[in-house]
Write an enzyme that holds these catalytic residues in place. Structure first.
Site, PDB file in Angstrom:
ATOM      1  N   HIS A 254      53.143  55.984  52.726  1.00  0.00           N
ATOM      2  CA  HIS A 254      52.986  54.539  52.483  1.00  0.00           C
ATOM      3  C   HIS A 254      54.346  53.852  52.428  1.00  0.00           C
ATOM      4  CE1 HIS A 254      48.991  55.809  51.427  1.00  0.00           C
ATOM      5  NE2 HIS A 254      49.426  56.497  50.394  1.00  0.00           N
TER       6      HIS A 254
ATOM      7  N   HIS B 280      61.272  52.450  45.732  1.00  0.00           N
ATOM      8  CA  HIS B 280      60.755  52.457  47.103  1.00  0.00           C
ATOM      9  C   HIS B 280      60.808  51.031  47.646  1.00  0.00           C
ATOM     10  CE1 HIS B 280      57.345  51.353  44.570  1.00  0.00           C
ATOM     11  NE2 HIS B 280      57.027  50.557  45.585  1.00  0.00           N
TER      12      HIS B 280
ATOM     13  N   HIS C 284      59.085  47.888  50.526  1.00  0.00           N
ATOM     14  CA  HIS C 284      58.011  47.347  51.371  1.00  0.00           C
ATOM     15  C   HIS C 284      58.715  46.468  52.400  1.00  0.00           C
ATOM     16  CE1 HIS C 284      54.885  48.459  48.329  1.00  0.00           C
ATOM     17  NE2 HIS C 284      55.907  48.281  47.496  1.00  0.00           N
TER      18      HIS C 284
ATOM     19  N   GLU D  96      56.464  41.516  49.259  1.00  0.00           N
ATOM     20  CA  GLU D  96      55.115  41.444  48.669  1.00  0.00           C
ATOM     21  C   GLU D  96      54.993  40.146  47.873  1.00  0.00           C
ATOM     22  OE1 GLU D  96      54.318  45.539  46.886  1.00  0.00           O
ATOM     23  OE2 GLU D  96      53.097  45.411  48.680  1.00  0.00           O
TER      24      GLU D  96
ATOM     25  N   HIS E  80      61.308  48.024  44.943  1.00  0.00           N
ATOM     26  CA  HIS E  80      60.679  48.184  43.625  1.00  0.00           C
ATOM     27  C   HIS E  80      61.301  49.353  42.874  1.00  0.00           C
ATOM     28  CE1 HIS E  80      56.811  46.036  45.220  1.00  0.00           C
ATOM     29  NE2 HIS E  80      57.749  45.184  44.819  1.00  0.00           N
TER      30      HIS E  80
ATOM     31  N   THR F 144      50.857  47.397  43.368  1.00  0.00           N
ATOM     32  CA  THR F 144      50.499  46.627  44.566  1.00  0.00           C
ATOM     33  C   THR F 144      49.857  47.499  45.644  1.00  0.00           C
ATOM     34  OG1 THR F 144      52.632  46.991  45.647  1.00  0.00           O
ATOM     35  CG2 THR F 144      52.440  45.047  44.198  1.00  0.00           C
ATOM     36  N   THR F 145      49.646  48.791  45.294  1.00  0.00           N
ATOM     37  CA  THR F 145      48.875  49.665  46.182  1.00  0.00           C
ATOM     38  C   THR F 145      47.830  50.374  45.327  1.00  0.00           C
ATOM     39  OG1 THR F 145      50.079  51.732  45.831  1.00  0.00           O
ATOM     40  CG2 THR F 145      51.014  50.207  47.445  1.00  0.00           C
TER      41      THR F 145
HETATM   42  N1  LIG Z   1      54.304  49.028  44.770  1.00  0.00           N
HETATM   43  S1  LIG Z   1      54.286  49.391  43.217  1.00  0.00           S
HETATM   44  O1  LIG Z   1      55.642  49.471  42.700  1.00  0.00           O
HETATM   45  O2  LIG Z   1      53.400  48.450  42.510  1.00  0.00           O
HETATM   46  C1  LIG Z   1      53.576  50.989  42.998  1.00  0.00           C
HETATM   47  C2  LIG Z   1      52.318  51.222  43.471  1.00  0.00           C
HETATM   48  C3  LIG Z   1      51.725  52.494  43.300  1.00  0.00           C
HETATM   49  C4  LIG Z   1      52.441  53.509  42.657  1.00  0.00           C
HETATM   50  N2  LIG Z   1      51.910  54.786  42.446  1.00  0.00           N
HETATM   51  C5  LIG Z   1      50.524  55.085  42.684  1.00  0.00           C
HETATM   52  C6  LIG Z   1      49.973  55.794  41.494  1.00  0.00           C
HETATM   53  C7  LIG Z   1      50.304  55.584  40.205  1.00  0.00           C
HETATM   54  C8  LIG Z   1      49.511  56.438  39.451  1.00  0.00           C
HETATM   55  C9  LIG Z   1      48.745  57.128  40.330  1.00  0.00           C
HETATM   56  O3  LIG Z   1      49.034  56.709  41.583  1.00  0.00           O
HETATM   57  C10 LIG Z   1      53.727  53.261  42.205  1.00  0.00           C
HETATM   58  N3  LIG Z   1      54.485  54.313  41.520  1.00  0.00           N
HETATM   59  O4  LIG Z   1      53.930  55.372  41.287  1.00  0.00           O
HETATM   60  O5  LIG Z   1      55.656  54.079  41.235  1.00  0.00           O
HETATM   61  C11 LIG Z   1      54.317  51.995  42.369  1.00  0.00           C
HETATM   62 ZN   LIG Z   2      56.073  48.817  45.576  1.00  0.00          ZN
END
Ligand SMILES: NS(=O)(=O)c1ccc(NCc2ccco2)c([N+](=O)[O-])c1
Ligand SMILES: [Zn+2]
Length: 261
Positions: free
Chosen positions: A64, A94, A96, A106, A119, A199-200
């Site tokens: 992703h 990570h 986007h 985003e 992020h 956001t995922t």
């Molecule tokens: N784009 S974000 O920073 O909001 C984001 C989204 C998903 C996840 N993880 C998906 C997840 C969490 C628990 C089980 O699976 C993460 N992360 O893990 O840093 C960050």
């Molecule tokens: Zn993110």
């Protein structure tokens, strides 16, 4: 949508995530658009990033995004202050981004997108034993969002873009030690903050968002290297270029967005 294979395509993208993740239609979803007028909250102190002893471990392609993981077994790199009640531990960062010539942030600001969004993900290790517990708790995560705009080369981003050819395919990873993300911060730490979500998928409503107002500049050439990554694994027939891996802004649903000074 076959199984749980969410993605950013027509068949499995943000518009259908709600089928497997009903919280996608919830009351504190992210990202959002940051409108012109945001209430300034004088009680909001500065955000403090204590990354001096941070230890990056590896860089990986999770199908992703491209992710740099940190050793979060102790409080060696934390953020505190601002809207946060506790220190939150850095777990990973990570990005986007968009496709050639189109933006990929985003969050948007007064309807405008940036080329990309970084992020920095932190979790509340004071209240929760494990990242996954924190990721499912309303005060579990704190994500610092930094906008990337196209301009000059970013002198430190090279270390990340140079490592990308090693993690081209989903599921690949390589050592990435000694990287301190402090070098990716803009000069000002002024921010907007609001309560939102991942956001995922699984889109947990567990994130205190802290968005830095000042973008950092990266070159088109550096952004182009992000697009050499693939959503798909080496063994898969399909070769899907990793781009446009962003969720569009979600309804504010009455939430308050606060601005630091
Ligand atoms: N784009 S974000 O920073 O909001 C984001 C989204 C998903 C996840 N993880 C998906 C997840 C969490 C628990 C089980 O699976 C993460 N992360 O893990 O840093 C960050
Ligand atoms: Zn993110």
């Amino acid at each position: 949508m076959k199984g749980n294979h969410w993605g950013y395509g027509k068949e499995n993208g943000p518009d259908v995530w709600h089928k497997n993740y009903p919280v996608a239609l919830g009351s504190r979803q992210s990202p959002i658009d940051i409108p012109h007028q945001v209430s300034h909250d004088p009680s909001l102190g500065p955000i403090v990033l204590d990354y001096d002893h941070c230890t990056s471990i590896n860089i990986c392609n999770n199908g992703h995004s491209v992710v740099v993981n940190f050793d979060d077994t102790d409080d060696r790199s934390v953020i505190h202050g601002g809207p946060l009640e506790n220190p939150y531990r850095l777990s990973q960062f990570h990005f986007h981004w968009g496709g050639k010539g189109c933006d990929g942030s985003e969050h948007t600001v007064a309807g405008n997108s940036y080329a990309s969004e970084l992020h920095l993900v932190h979790w509340n290790a004071v209240k929760y034993k494990l990242f996954d517990h924190a990721a499912a708790a309303p005060d579990g995560l704190a994500v610092v969002g930094i906008f990337l705009e196209t301009g000059d080369d970013h002198r430190w981003l090279h270390t990340i873009t140079d490592a990308m050819y090693m993690v081209k395919y989903k599921g690949s990873a390589t050592d990435f030690k000694g990287f301190n993300p402090k070098c990716l911060l803009p000069s000002s730490l002024h921010y907007w903050t609001y309560l939102g979500s991942l956001t995922t998928p699984p889109l947990h409503e567990s994130v205190t968002w802290i968005l830095l107002k000042e973008p950092i500049a990266v070159s088109e050439k550096q952004l182009g290297k992000f697009r050499l990554l693939q959503f798909t694994g080496e063994e898969e027939d399909q070769r899907l270029r990793m781009e446009n891996n962003f969720r569009p802004p979600q309804p504010l649903k009455g939430r308050r967005i606060r601005s630091s000074n």
